[in-house]
Motif scaffolding. Structure first.
Motif, short mmCIF file in Angstrom:
data_model
loop_
_atom_site.label_atom_id
_atom_site.label_comp_id
_atom_site.label_asym_id
_atom_site.label_seq_id
_atom_site.Cartn_x
_atom_site.Cartn_y
_atom_site.Cartn_z
N LEU A 186 -26.67 14.98 38.52
CA LEU A 186 -27.36 13.73 38.83
C LEU A 186 -28.29 13.97 40.01
O LEU A 186 -27.83 14.31 41.11
CB LEU A 186 -26.34 12.63 39.17
N GLU A 187 -29.57 13.78 39.79
CA GLU A 187 -30.56 14.01 40.83
C GLU A 187 -31.30 12.70 41.08
O GLU A 187 -31.85 12.09 40.17
CB GLU A 187 -31.55 15.09 40.40
N LYS A 188 -31.32 12.26 42.33
CA LYS A 188 -31.95 10.99 42.68
C LYS A 188 -33.46 11.01 42.44
O LYS A 188 -34.04 10.02 42.03
CB LYS A 188 -31.66 10.65 44.14
N GLY A 189 -34.07 12.14 42.72
CA GLY A 189 -35.52 12.19 42.66
C GLY A 189 -36.06 12.47 41.26
O GLY A 189 -35.32 12.54 40.28
N SER A 190 -37.36 12.65 41.23
CA SER A 190 -38.05 12.92 39.97
C SER A 190 -37.94 14.39 39.59
O SER A 190 -37.60 15.24 40.40
CB SER A 190 -39.54 12.57 40.11
N ASN A 191 -38.25 14.66 38.35
CA ASN A 191 -38.28 16.02 37.85
C ASN A 191 -39.74 16.42 37.69
O ASN A 191 -40.46 15.87 36.84
CB ASN A 191 -37.55 16.11 36.51
N LEU A 192 -40.18 17.36 38.50
CA LEU A 192 -41.56 17.80 38.46
C LEU A 192 -41.71 19.10 37.68
O LEU A 192 -42.74 19.79 37.80
CB LEU A 192 -42.11 17.95 39.89
N PHE A 193 -40.68 19.44 36.94
CA PHE A 193 -40.72 20.63 36.08
C PHE A 193 -40.61 20.16 34.63
O PHE A 193 -39.95 19.18 34.32
CB PHE A 193 -39.55 21.57 36.40
N GLN A 194 -41.24 20.94 33.75
CA GLN A 194 -41.15 20.66 32.32
C GLN A 194 -40.60 21.89 31.62
O GLN A 194 -40.98 23.02 31.94
CB GLN A 194 -42.54 20.31 31.74
N GLY A 195 -39.73 21.64 30.67
CA GLY A 195 -39.20 22.75 29.89
C GLY A 195 -37.94 23.38 30.43
O GLY A 195 -37.57 24.49 30.03
N LEU A 196 -37.27 22.69 31.36
CA LEU A 196 -36.02 23.25 31.89
C LEU A 196 -34.98 23.38 30.79
O LEU A 196 -34.89 22.53 29.90
CB LEU A 196 -35.47 22.36 33.00
N GLY A 197 -34.23 24.44 30.89
CA GLY A 197 -33.21 24.73 29.89
C GLY A 197 -33.62 25.85 28.96
O GLY A 197 -32.78 26.39 28.24
N GLY A 198 -34.89 26.18 29.01
CA GLY A 198 -35.36 27.31 28.22
C GLY A 198 -35.67 28.49 29.12
O GLY A 198 -35.29 28.49 30.29
N PRO A 199 -36.36 29.47 28.61
CA PRO A 199 -36.72 30.61 29.46
C PRO A 199 -37.55 30.15 30.64
O PRO A 199 -38.44 29.31 30.51
CB PRO A 199 -37.54 31.50 28.51
N ALA A 200 -37.25 30.74 31.80
CA ALA A 200 -37.99 30.35 33.00
C ALA A 200 -39.48 30.60 32.83
O ALA A 200 -40.30 29.86 33.39
CB ALA A 200 -37.46 31.12 34.20
N SER A 201 -39.82 31.61 32.06
CA SER A 201 -41.24 31.90 31.85
C SER A 201 -41.95 30.79 31.09
O SER A 201 -43.17 30.72 31.09
CB SER A 201 -41.40 33.22 31.10
N GLY A 202 -41.18 29.91 30.47
CA GLY A 202 -41.79 28.83 29.73
C GLY A 202 -41.81 27.51 30.46
O GLY A 202 -42.28 26.49 29.93
N VAL A 203 -41.30 27.50 31.68
CA VAL A 203 -41.23 26.26 32.45
C VAL A 203 -42.56 26.02 33.16
O VAL A 203 -43.10 26.92 33.80
CB VAL A 203 -40.08 26.33 33.48
N THR A 204 -43.08 24.83 33.05
CA THR A 204 -44.28 24.46 33.77
C THR A 204 -43.92 23.43 34.83
O THR A 204 -42.77 22.98 34.90
CB THR A 204 -45.33 23.87 32.82
N ASN A 205 -44.89 23.07 35.65
CA ASN A 205 -44.58 22.13 36.74
C ASN A 205 -45.82 21.38 37.16
O ASN A 205 -46.92 21.64 36.66
CB ASN A 205 -43.96 22.87 37.92
N ASN A 206 -45.65 20.44 38.07
CA ASN A 206 -46.73 19.60 38.56
C ASN A 206 -47.21 20.00 39.96
O ASN A 206 -47.90 19.23 40.62
CB ASN A 206 -46.29 18.13 38.60
N TRP A 207 -46.83 21.19 40.38
CA TRP A 207 -47.23 21.61 41.72
C TRP A 207 -48.66 22.09 41.73
O TRP A 207 -49.17 22.59 40.73
CB TRP A 207 -46.32 22.74 42.22
#
Lengths: 691, 447
Positions: A34-55
């Motif tokens: 449980l995380e209070k804040g927002s999730n600024l990553f997309q694609g979590l749970g798959g290969p890290a190389s496939g994760v994108t983000n909003n940074w």
């Protein structure tokens, strides 16, 4: 509904991520993060190389404005007062050492220095009192520092070493120690022995860090410049994230290319292993009932959900274990008898706050030590800086690439401590070297008195963007009972919950240590460019530091100025290093938590994070948080930390054997690591004997 | 060389943060407002009596109002050309006033380091459009314009695609906006952005930023407080017990109007149409009351003393905010002011001379293979023996895997930089502050 016990982890930063990862990988638990804040990553749970983000390299979004990932103190403020302030109203309301509220926590935007504590740091109380072996100390409860609750840790470096090593490999940390397991060569003479080398070599040197490192060689602090261990990839990581490109937007910025190691990657591992992540989930409290052995068992945790379906993440689109609703408060029911558990990894201050909101009163039968929320420690960060005459492009590179450890006090062994002057040498901490201000911040710093052509002249010279060498001395704080977190009696957050009130004043010890080391830091800055520096054409124009005795600034707010007069460096605490509220101990009289971070009077309630710290050695907190989280998870998975197990008491009494048992979890869950293989081969036993 | 301990006033940071420090220095000067350190021995440097005297006279032409920035397509959205001040009935061109004020804070003028006589400032950057977009962040006219994807508070992450490094060919220049990776900041098929991508705000963020732009709602405000917010919290925010809700829109409207009226009072013309030297005099008074104490007289180069040198309260309230936003808008990512990377921030492999970031020697936003500090080099020694492979991530961004070398120096000096900052140059900036009593210097240290 899972047949496995449920493990709810509150917080998705370094500590929560590591605990969740291991519990999920063990296969023993259905983990819900449980995380209070927002999730600024997309694609979590798959290969890290496939994760994108909003940074992005965006000074406005991450430094100049209320940070995108940060706790918004208009909605969720904190209050602050210094010791001895007795009015029910606080002296300050706003940002008091808040941390990012986002998936990945503070490790999304930190600059990722990853330092171990040393052998001496776990037993300093006895060392200061002249005992090289704490078992020889006849009065271990006697604080070596008057007016402080200084104490030894219940676990020592040799117990935690393997977990440091495992964390370094799991997270992906670059550093100078090289070689192979059991035969490590480390150029840093101030560090304790290591069983394994770093998994990655140091990255590119940053000139404004390298220059003072050579000054350190000149002044005899080391034989060569010492790269600072950092959780930033210098090579592609084991989970497929790329090497850093030294863009220069490190501290305060998330990494657009995911080269920065942090809790989110352990969360990623956890999700891949079957855990569920729910972001924008604000935990408001937990309930409990009498359980076994006179303890309580947490039986429910409640949270508000303000997210969308994208905030509920399971790997591969699997059916969520828990489906939150925005219409009302959500409750996850827990059954202690089933082995369900709750881990508060939402930072020491928020974990304290949540415990208080849930009715755990320090000093009550639920928390007999009375120390919950107390012994709050930050690091007293003494800054020094120099401006040099050449363009050293301080804005490029990682924030800091080199370190000087000499000001942490004698060590790293007990004998070296006593031979090196012992308590006569103040303990402060490491000197972080490097730094810069980006253009908006540079201009903002001087905007009150510079504008127009003068501002442009200043900006074109770029003293703080391109010519800066900055030091931060991480000064060890003394633990004090009066430095504490409780609930503000008057102020609530936007959700109607009392905000944390922080009471804090520095101890004379750290103030004296700061004053002791300031001249030494200035000496280092003055020595920039001197032999053996390979850059003899760079010269410091001036150097200076903060002084603890100066009066408060003229802010135009008399009340604020009065408060600032009472704080060191006339600042509200803002170190972002937070420790001590859940001190671990060998019995319930000496701390709120057992050596594994479990609340003594609860079967299934844990704190994971810096709150577990007994003392606050002057090193960055995150790697020890990771190691302790690994340690904690191992105690849960192995059953070693189970208070209902017959061997629990013996486990506390014989920490050497306990640590050996816990190391088997590394072999089980991270077998394809240097440390995992080294332990399995039996070679680690030889290493331990050498410590 | 002596070393000193010094302390100086610090400005507040945008977002309601107080003067408290924030963020660890951690080896880096982060958001924390650090207390500026020493300067070298001032006795070694002959300085003018007051730096402010030089500030009030620009020997180089300042951009006049006629060459100021223009509103973005469909704008201005907040800074009206014909705003009627309800307290006076006077009509003001807020856009022109703000543009002129921004141009005084960061003017077009000679860069004393590079010698560029037309070193760009707020006019070239179009900084006033940053303020216009920010203040209009919640207005339907902006949100329906297509210029922004959503409330322009946080730019969407990823990369700008600026500066396809290492290749200054015309082809590369045409592709500069794409760089070596997609530009995720905006959609565009030509030189100017079509829609700038901002991040969707959460309900909580919307509430917080709305409070920062409009201030606490009154009993008749629309929209009212968020329905899910605690009444006790609402009261605390409205009373200021919880700081941060600052009515920026009213502050801008009242402050710019008052600035215009003040200009009329002193010069018989509005601020935007006053002479640059007149504009600068008012800005100097607005933001620097200590200036008057130092000079003890009206600013030089004016034919007669100011009729009313005292800034109106609304102007004094506005100035620190305006200064902060001018800095943010000028030195921040250009997308926040509705600009693409062209013109102001250069083309080709490097920011060309005369562009904002180049003017301050800053690289700007960097990304793999775009405006990057690295370039691919299979034969370099930075990653000796490491395969020079690349891969493309899920967003289409090429990611370096190794085999790269420094395109811009990090670990070495830039031999092309022969500009040395001198004690005199930096000391000049600080000595005047000592004279003004803003900086207190305490000599100390054993060196």
């Amino acid at each position: 509904m899972s047949a496995k016990p449920t493990a709810v982890v509150v917080g998705s930063g370094a500590s929560g991520g590591m605990v969740a990862r291991l519990l999920a990988k063990s296969g023993q638990y259905q983990v819900v993060i449980l995380e209070k804040g927002s999730n600024l990553f997309q694609g979590l749970g798959g290969p890290a190389s496939g994760v994108t983000n909003n940074w992005a390299n965006d000074e406005l979004a991450h430094e100049a404005r209320q940070g995108l990932e940060d706790q918004d103190t208009l909605l969720e403020p904190r209050s602050f007062r210094t010791q001895g302030y007795t009015s029910s109203s606080s002296q300050f309301v706003g940002d008091v050492n808040t941390l990012p509220t986002t998936v990945g926590g503070g490790t999304t935007h930190y600059d990722a220095k990853a330092r171990r504590f040393r052998e001496v740091d776990f037993i300093t109380n006895s060392l200061m009192r002249g005992y090289a072996d704490p078992s020889d100390d006849p009065s271990p409860d006697t604080s070596a520092v008057s007016g402080a609750n200084y104490a030894n840790w219940p676990i020592h470096y040799e117990h935690l070493e393997a977990f440091y090593a495992a964390s370094e490999e799991v997270v992906g940390i670059q550093g100078p120690a090289s070689g192979k397991p059991g035969a490590v060569s480390n150029p840093n003479p101030w560090e304790s022995l290591r069983s394994t080398p770093f998994p990655m070599p140091p990255g590119t040197d940053q000139l404004n860090s390298l220059l003072p490192a050579y000054a350190g060689v000149k002044l005899g602090y080391s034989d060569e410049p010492i790269p600072v261990p950092t959780a930033v990839c210098s090579r592609p990581s084991r989970d497929g994230r790329p090497a850093c490109v030294d863009c220069g937007f490190c501290l305060d910025f998330g990494c657009p290319i995911n080269a920065k190691g942090g809790g989110v990657w352990q969360v990623n591992d956890a999700i891949a292993a079957g855990a569920q992540l729910i972001s924008r989930a604000n935990v408001t409290g937990f309930s409990y009932a009498p359980s076994t052995g006179g303890r309580q068992g947490v039986n429910a945790v409640s949270f508000l959900f303000t997210g969308t379906p994208t905030d509920v993440v399971m790997a591969g689109g699997a059916t969520p274990y828990f489906s939150p609703t925005t219409e009302s408060s959500n409750t996850i029911v827990l059954n202690p008898a089933n082995g369900d558990l709750l881990v508060l990894a939402n930072t020491p201050i928020e974990a304290t706050r949540l415990s208080l909101l849930s009715g755990i009163t320090p000093g009550s039968s639920l928390e007999p030590s009375g120390m919950l929320g107390q012994n709050l420690m930050f690091h007293l960060q003494t800054a020094a800086l120099a401006v040099v005459d050449r363009d050293i492009h301080s804005n490029r590179g990682r924030t800091s690439t080199h370190t000087i450890d000499a000001f942490a006090g004698p060590g790293p062994t007990a004998s070296a401590y006593l031979a090196g002057g012992g308590p006569s040498i103040p303990r402060a901490g490491i000197v972080e070297m490097g730094g810069n201000l980006n253009p908006i911040q540079s201009a903002t710093e001087v905007s009150e008195f510079l504008y127009g052509t003068a501002l442009k002249a200043f900006m074109s010279l770029a003293p703080f963007t391109k010519r800066l060498v900055a030091f931060t001395l991480q000064g060890e704080d003394m633990p004090q009972s009066a430095n504490a977190v409780d609930l503000d009696p008057n102020i609530v957050d936007v959700y109607g919950q009392p905000v944390p009130r922080i009471t804090y004043s520095s101890h004379p010890y750290e103030l004296a240590a700061s004053a002791y080391y300031i001249p030494k830091m200035l000496e280092l800055l003055e020595a920039i460019g001197l032999p053996p520096s390979p850059f003899p054409t760079v010269h410091p124009l001036f150097a200076g530091s903060l002084n603890t005795t100066l009066p408060a600034l003229n802010t135009g707010n008399a009340n604020l100025e009065s408060l600032l007069d009472a704080t060191p460096f006339n600042l509200i605490p803002a170190s972002r290093h937070i420790m001590g509220t859940h001190r671990i101990a060998l019995d319930s009289d000496h701390g709120p938590c057992d050596p594994f971070g479990r609340y003594w009077m609860f079967d299934n309630l844990y704190h994971a994070g810096g709150g577990m710290y007994v003392t606050a050695p002057g090193y960055n907190v995150t790697l020890t948080m990771w190691a302790l989280s690994y340690w904690q998870a191992a105690s849960i998975i192995s059953g070693v930390g189970n208070p209902n197990a017959s061997g629990y008491g013996a486990n506390l009494a014989d920490m050497d054997t306990t640590a050996a048992s816990l190391r088997s979890v590394i072999v089980a869950l991270d077998k394809n690591t240097m440390i995992g293989r080294y332990i399995k081969s039996g070679g680690y036993n030889s290493f331990i004997r050498s410590l | 060389m002596g070393t000193f301990f010094a302390r100086i006033k610090r400005p507040s940071r945008e977002g309601g943060v107080s003067d408290s420090g924030e963020g660890p220095l951690g080896g880096a000067m982060s958001r924390r407002s650090f207390l500026v350190a020493a300067m070298a021995s001032s006795a070694a440097v002959a300085l003018p009596r007051s730096l402010f005297a030089g500030r009030l006279v620009s020997e180089h032409a300042l951009a006049d109002a006629a060459s100021g920035p223009t509103p973005l397509p469909g704008g201005p959205y907040f800074l009206s050309h014909s705003y009627t001040d309800p307290s006076t009935g006077n009509v003001h061109d807020l856009y022109a006033i703000a543009a002129a004020a921004c141009a005084q804070i960061i003017p077009t003028a000679t860069n004393l380091r590079t010698g560029n006589v037309k070193s760009p400032g707020a006019n070239e950057a179009g900084t006033v459009n940053y303020i216009d977009l920010f203040m209009a962040a919640f207005q339907p006219n902006l949100l329906s314009s297509g210029l922004v994807s959503t409330n322009p508070i946080y730019l969407g992450g990823g990369f700008s695609g600026r500066y396809n490094y290492g290749d200054s060919s015309p082809t590369a220049r045409k592709l500069e906006r794409k760089g070596s990776g997609p530009n995720t900041f905006e959609t565009s098929s030509s030189g100017q952005p079509e829609t700038i991508r901002f991040l969707e705000l959460t309900d909580a963020q919307l509430a917080a930023w709305y409070l920062r732009v409009y201030g606490p709602p009154s009993s008749t405000s629309s929209p009212p407080w968020p329905s899910w917010s605690s009444p006790a919290w609402q009261s605390a925010v409205a009373s200021g017990l919880i700081p941060g809700a600052q009515p920026l829109q009213p502050i801008y409207e009242a402050g710019l109007s008052a600035l215009d009226d003040w200009s009329n009072q002193n010069f018989s013309t509005g601020f935007a149409t006053a002479l640059p030297i007149e504009q600068e005099a008012l800005i100097a008074q607005a933001g620097n009351p200590a200036l008057e104490a130092v000079a003890g007289e009206s600013p030089p180069q004016l034919p007669s003393p100011l009729i009313n040198p005292v800034p109106p309260a609304a102007v004094a309230t506005l100035y620190p905010i305006l200064a902060l936003h001018t800095i943010q808008g000028t030195y921040g990512l250009p997308e926040y002011r509705g600009q693409a990377d062209v013109a102001v921030n250069g083309t080709g492999t490097e920011p060309t001379p005369g562009t904002i970031w180049a003017d301050v020697g800053f690289d700007g936003d960097t990304q793999p293979l775009g405006n990057s500090v690295y370039k691919y080099d299979a034969h370099n020694d930075l990653n000796a023996g490491y395969p020079s492979l690349t891969y493309t991530d899920a967003a289409g961004h090429p990611q370096p895997q190794g085999g790269y070398s420094e395109f811009r120096p990090i670990s070495t000096l830039d031999d092309s930089d022969t500009t040395l900052a001198t004690v005199a140059e930096i000391a000049t900036l600080f000595t005047a502050l000592v004279d003004a009593g803003i900086l207190t210097v305490i000599e100390g240290g054993p060196l």
